[in-house]
Design an enzyme around this catalytic site. Structure first.
Site, PDB file in Angstrom:
ATOM      1  N   HIS A 227       0.886  -1.236  -0.025  1.00 31.91           N
ATOM      2  CA  HIS A 227      -0.164   0.131  -0.032  1.00 31.91           C
ATOM      3  C   HIS A 227       0.895   1.152   0.007  1.00 31.91           C
ATOM      4  CE1 HIS A 227      -3.503   2.504   1.717  1.00 31.91           C
ATOM      5  NE2 HIS A 227      -2.641   3.235   1.921  1.00 31.91           N
ATOM      6  N   GLU A 228       1.727   1.288   0.929  1.00 29.10           N
ATOM      7  CA  GLU A 228       2.645   2.606   1.002  1.00 29.10           C
ATOM      8  C   GLU A 228       3.706   2.747  -0.257  1.00 29.10           C
ATOM      9  OE1 GLU A 228       1.553   4.652   3.105  1.00 29.10           O
ATOM     10  OE2 GLU A 228       0.656   3.731   4.495  1.00 29.10           O
TER      11      GLU A 228
ATOM     12  N   HIS B  77       0.963   4.123  -2.780  1.00 33.11           N
ATOM     13  CA  HIS B  77       1.117   5.690  -2.908  1.00 33.11           C
ATOM     14  C   HIS B  77       2.537   5.937  -3.598  1.00 33.11           C
ATOM     15  CE1 HIS B  77      -2.215   6.431  -0.089  1.00 33.11           C
ATOM     16  NE2 HIS B  77      -1.547   6.008   0.793  1.00 33.11           N
TER      17      HIS B  77
ATOM     18  N   GLU C  91      -6.547   6.413  -1.180  1.00 33.74           N
ATOM     19  CA  GLU C  91      -6.347   5.469  -0.260  1.00 33.74           C
ATOM     20  C   GLU C  91      -6.969   4.375  -1.115  1.00 33.74           C
ATOM     21  OE1 GLU C  91      -4.595   5.139   2.074  1.00 33.74           O
ATOM     22  OE2 GLU C  91      -4.569   7.520   2.379  1.00 33.74           O
TER      23      GLU C  91
END
Length: 725
Positions: free
Chosen positions: A447-448, A452, A505
Site C-alpha cells: 500500500h505505502e 502511494h 487510499e
C-alpha cells in the site's frame, strides 16, 4: 437527544492498551535518547493545535478537563464524586469521555469524524466538575467554561454529528459562515497565486453594505505575527472579493515546538538532520510552506536514521475541502528485522511496478527508491495513530524527488487483535486470527511503497512544455489520445478536493490486493507454500471484511456522507468485487435482522478477483493521471452509494453493522523525562483510564497549558459559534 445517542458515546468497557516501545528505546545511545526526547516534546506541544482544528468547543473541553486533573489524582476526584451522589458507572463514563477527548485530540473521533458525547447525564458531569479541587480553588473559571460548552458538548442535532463544511457538519478550518462555494473560491485564489493550504485556515468577514465585498483572511500557522511581503498579503481583490494572507495562527502553541526543535539539533546524528530541523524551525516561525517543503527534502535524504521523525501540518483527511493539514508529529525507533524485509521490497520494486495494470505511459519515468522502514513508535501526536505512512504529501516532491515509507510495527499487532470476528464463518475467523497480522504487514508494505509511491501525474509545465509526450500517449480506457492533464498551478489536492483522500487510499489498497498475488513478494516477507496462499486469501478477506463489517460505521445516512477515507475506500473495493459476479464475493443476511455472512471464493482470487481489481485500478490511475475529476467522481460516487434496496441493501444492513460495532482501541503512550544527569528516562503508564489521564497530566503539568488554549479560543471565537442549533 435522538434515539441514536449510543452511536456517539464511548462504552465504559472502552479498551485501552499500551503502545509498547521500551525495548527499542532502551537500545538507543544517550545522544539518540535526547534527540528523541526533544523531538517528542515538540510533537506533543504542537499536538494541542489539533484541539483548535477539530471543533470550536474542543479547546475549552480540553481546558476544563486539564484543569480538573492537573489539580488532583483520579482516585481523589472519584472519592469526592461518589460522596456527591455520582454512581460508579457515571464516574467511569466521565473518565472514558476524558480519555476519548485526549486520544482523539478533540470531541470528534479521528477514525470516522463523528462526535463524542459523554455517556452520562449532563447534571452528573457538572456535579463532578463542582466537587473537584480545581472548582474549589477557582469556581468562577470552571463555571465560565462549563456554561459555554455544556449544551454544545452534549448536542448531536443536525450538523453537529460530524465534521464537515456549511450545513454538512462542523469545522474550524473555515469560519462558520463559509460554504462549499466559499471554499471553491478560496481554492481558485490560491491556485492563481501558486499557493497551497496545508498550514492555513480561512476566515470570512461579510460586508453587508450594498455592493460591498466580503473579505477572506487566509491565516497561516506561525510564531511570527507581523507582515512579510514574501509570505503575507495585505489585501487584493479577486473575483469580487477581497483576499488577504496573514500569519500568527496557533502562535503561542508553536513557540515550544520551535524551542524543542532547536534543542534537538544539538543531538542530531548528521548535518542532514540539522538542516532538516532548521528548515522546520523556519517553517513554524515564519509560516512559509516552502521552508517545510525544503525540510521534507532533507528528510527524504536522511536515509535509515536510528531515530525517525516527521512533524508539521500533514494529512488533509479532516479538512472538508481536502487541502488543509492537521498537525501531526511522530518519533520512532527503527525495527531492524522488519525494515530489512521492506528494504528488499524496495530493491525489487522496479521488477514489480511493470506488473501493475495501467501501462508505462502512466507510470513515473523513474522509480525514486525511498527509505522504507518499520518503526516502533515512541510518540505519535495528533488525532490518531495510523499503521503506515507515505510522506511527504507534497505532489511535486513525491513525483520527482522522492518520499519515504513508514510502517508502524508496534501499532499493527496491537490494533488487530479480535476474539470474535463477526460476519465470517468459523473457518475464516480462525484463518483471520492466525494470519491477519502477517497479511497486514504485507498489505501495508505494498500500500505505502507501490500504492502511494507509483503512478504518474500528467502535467503541463509551461506554454509548450509537458512531462509526457503530448499527442502520443493514448488512454487505455478509450484508445484515444490523451487530451486531459493537470494545468500549471493545479495539484492533485486542489483538483480532486474532498474526494481526493479516499480515492487515493482506494488506489493504494487496490495495489496491495493486486500485487500480493505475486508469490515472490510473499517470499520477501518469509512466506512460502501453503502459508503464502493462506496469507493472500486472508489479505483479500480482511480488506473485504473491513468494507463489509466496519466501513458502514462511518457512513452518515442523513447527509449521505462518508466520514473516513480508508473506510469508504474498502467499501468501494467490496462493491467492485461483488460486481465482478461469478460467486466470487457474496454477502447475505445469515440470520434475518441479526447478522450477515461474507464469503470469498479463494479459488477465484487469481482469476475473477485479479481481473476485477486490475480493471478498476486502471480506471483509478488513468483518471488520476489525467486529472479527469468528472469521470473519477462519477465512477467513485457510484461505488460509494449505500442502497436501501436490492440484493445488497447496505443502508438496511448498516443497522446490523452498528449492532456488532466494537470500540476502537485507545493507546496509552509513554513519556520521556530528562533527569538531573541529562539522561533520558522512559516513563510508562498502566493501560487503563487513570493511566492514560496521568500520562497527559505529566506531559502537560502546568495550568498554563489550558490557559493558552483558552486564550487562542478567545482569539477565534468571533468566527465560530458554540450554539447547538
Amino acid at each position: 437527544m435522538s434515539d441514536d445517542t449510543f452511536l456517539y458515546t464511548l462504552p465504559n468497557n472502552q479498551p485501552v492498551i499500551s503502545l509498547e516501545c521500551g525495548t527499542a528505546f532502551n537500545a538507543l545511545t544517550a545522544n539518540e535518547k535526547l534527540y528523541a526526547h526533544y523531538l517528542s516534546q515538540a510533537a506533543w506541544n504542537g499536538s494541542l493545535i489539533v484541539f483548535i482544528q477539530t471543533s470550536p468547543e474542543s479547546p475549552l473541553i480540553f481546558a476544563i478537563l486539564h484543569k480538573i486533573f492537573v489539580s488532583e489524582a483520579v482516585d481523589e476526584l472519584k472519592k469526592s464524586a461518589l460522596e456527591a451522589g455520582v454512581s460508579e458507572d457515571e464516574f467511569t463514563a466521565f473518565l472514558v469521555y476524558t480519555c476519548g477527548i485526549l486520544a482523539n485530540a478533540g470531541n470528534y473521533i479521528s477514525f470516522g469524524d463523528s462526535k463524542i458525547i459523554p455517556n452520562m447525564p449532563k447534571d452528573k458531569f457538572g456535579t463532578i466538575l463542582r466537587v473537584s479541587k480545581a472548582y474549589k480553588t477557582k469556581p468562577e473559571d470552571i463555571e465560565d467554561i462549563w456554561n459555554k460548552i455544556q449544551n454544545v458538548m452534549y448536542s448531536i442535532e443536525d450538523k453537529l454529528k460530524s465534521l464537515g463544511l456549511g450545513d454538512k457538519g462542523v469545522t474550524t478550518y473555515f469560519s462558520a459562515n463559509c460554504t462549499k462555494n466559499d471554499a471553491d473560491l478560496v481554492t481558485e485564489f490560491m491556485q492563481e497565486k501558486g499557493l497551497e493550504s496545508y498550514n492555513a485556515r480561512c476566515f470570512k468577514t461579510v460586508n453587508k453594505a450594498v455592493g460591498g465585498m466580503d473579505t477572506y483572511e487566509i491565516r497561516l500557522a506561525s510564531v511570527k505575527t507581523d507582515s512579510d511581503p514574501k509570505i503575507t498579503l495585505s489585501e487584493e481583490v479577486f473575483k469580487n472579493a477581497k483576499f488577504k494572507i496573514t500569519r500568527g495562527d496557533y502562535g503561542k502553541l508553536l513557540v515550544p515546538v520551535v524551542d524543542n526543535l532547536q534543542k534537538a539539533i544539538k543531538y542530531a546524528a548528521n548535518e542532514t538532520q540539522k538542516n532538516m530541523l532548521n528548515k522546520y524551525i523556519d517553517h513554524f516561525s515564519t509560516g512559509s510552506l516552502e521552508d517545510h517543503k525544503d525540510g521534507s527534502r532533507f528528510w527524504i535524504k536522511d536515509r535509515g536514521p536510528v531515530v525517525e521523525t516527521y512533524i508539521g501540518f500533514i494529512e488533509t483527511y479532516r479538512d472538508p475541502d481536502g487541502q488543509r493539514g492537521e498537525f501531526e508529529g511522530f518519533v520512532a525507533m527503527v525495527n531492524k528485522e522488519m525494515s530489512e524485509k521492506f528494504a528488499t521490497l524496495v530493491r525489487e520494486a522496479e521488477t514489480l511496478i511493470p506488473k501493475l495494470p495501467w501501462g508505462k505511459e502512466f507510470e513515473k519515468d523513474e522509480f525514486l527508491r525511498p527509505d522504507f522502514t518499520s518503526l516502533d513508535v515512541l510518540t505519535f501526536s495528533g488525532s490518531g495513530i495510523p499503521a503506515g505512512i507515505n510522506i511527504p504529501n507534497y505532489d511535486e516532491i513525491r513525483q520527482s524527488e522522492g518520499f519515504k515509507n513508514v510502517s508502524l510495527g508496534n501499532v499493527i499487532p496491537a490494533n488487530l487483535k479480535l476474539d470474535v470476528i463477526p460476519f465470517l464463518s468459523k473457518q475464516d475467523q480462525n484463518l483471520m486470527n492466525t494470519y491477519r497480522v502477517a497479511s497486514f504487514e504485507v498489505q501495508v508494505g505494498l500500500h505505502e511503497l507501490l500504492g502511494h509511491g507509483t503512478g504518474k501525474v500528467l502535467k503541463q509545465l509551461g506554454p509548450d512544455s509537458y512531462n509526457f509526450n503530448k499527442g502520443e500517449v493514448k488512454n487505455p480506457l478509450t484508445g484515444e489520445v490523451v487530451d486531459k492533464f493537470f494545468l500549471p498551478g493545479e495539484t492533485y489536492d486542489s483538483k480532486f478536493g474532498p474526494m481526493g483522500s479516499s480515492y487515493e487510499e482506494c488506489r493504494a489498497e487496490a495495489v496491495g490486493l493486486y500485487l500480493c498475488l505475486e508469490k515472490n513478494i510473499l517470499s520477501i516477507f518469509g512466506h512460502e507454500g501453503s502459508k503464502a496462499d493462506d496469507i493472500i486469501y486472508v489479505n483479500w478477506l480482511s480488506l473485504l471484511w473491513n468494507g463489509c463489517a466496519k466501513a458502514l460505521e462511518v457512513y452518515q445516512p442523513s447527509t449521505k456522507k462518508w466520514l473516513q477515507a480508508h473506510s469508504q475506500a474498502r467499501y468501494v473495493l467490496l462493491r467492485v468485487c461483488i460486481e465482478a459476479g461469478e460467486d466470487f464475493v457474496n454477502v447475505t443476511e445469515a440470520e434475518e435482522g441479526k447478522s450477515l455472512l461474507l464469503s470469498v471464493d479463494r479459488s477465484k482470487i487469481l482469476t475473477v478477483g485479479k481481473k476485477a481489481i486490475g480493471e478498476f485500478l486502471t480506471k483509478l490511475q488513468v483518471y488520476k493521471s489525467t486529472g479527469d475529476i468528472e469521470a473519477a467522481k462519477k465512477m467513485y460516487e457510484k461505488y460509494s452509494e449505500v442502497p436501501e434496496t436490492g440484493p445488497h441493501p447496505w443502508a438496511h444492513w448498516r443497522d446490523l453493522v452498528l449492532a456488532h460495532k466494537e470500540p476502537r482501541k485507545i493507546f496509552v503512550q509513554s513519556n520521556t523525562v530528562v533527569n538531573g544527569e541529562n539522561a533520558v528516562e522512559l516513563k510508562n503508564y498502566e493501560p487503563n483510564f487513570a493511566g492514560l489521564i496521568r500520562s497527559w497530566v505529566e506531559r502537560f503539568p502546568s495550568v498554563n497549558t489550558s490557559q493558552t488554549l483558552i486564550d487562542l479560543w478567545e482569539k477565534d471565537k468571533q468566527h465560530f459559534s458554540l450554539e447547538d442549533d
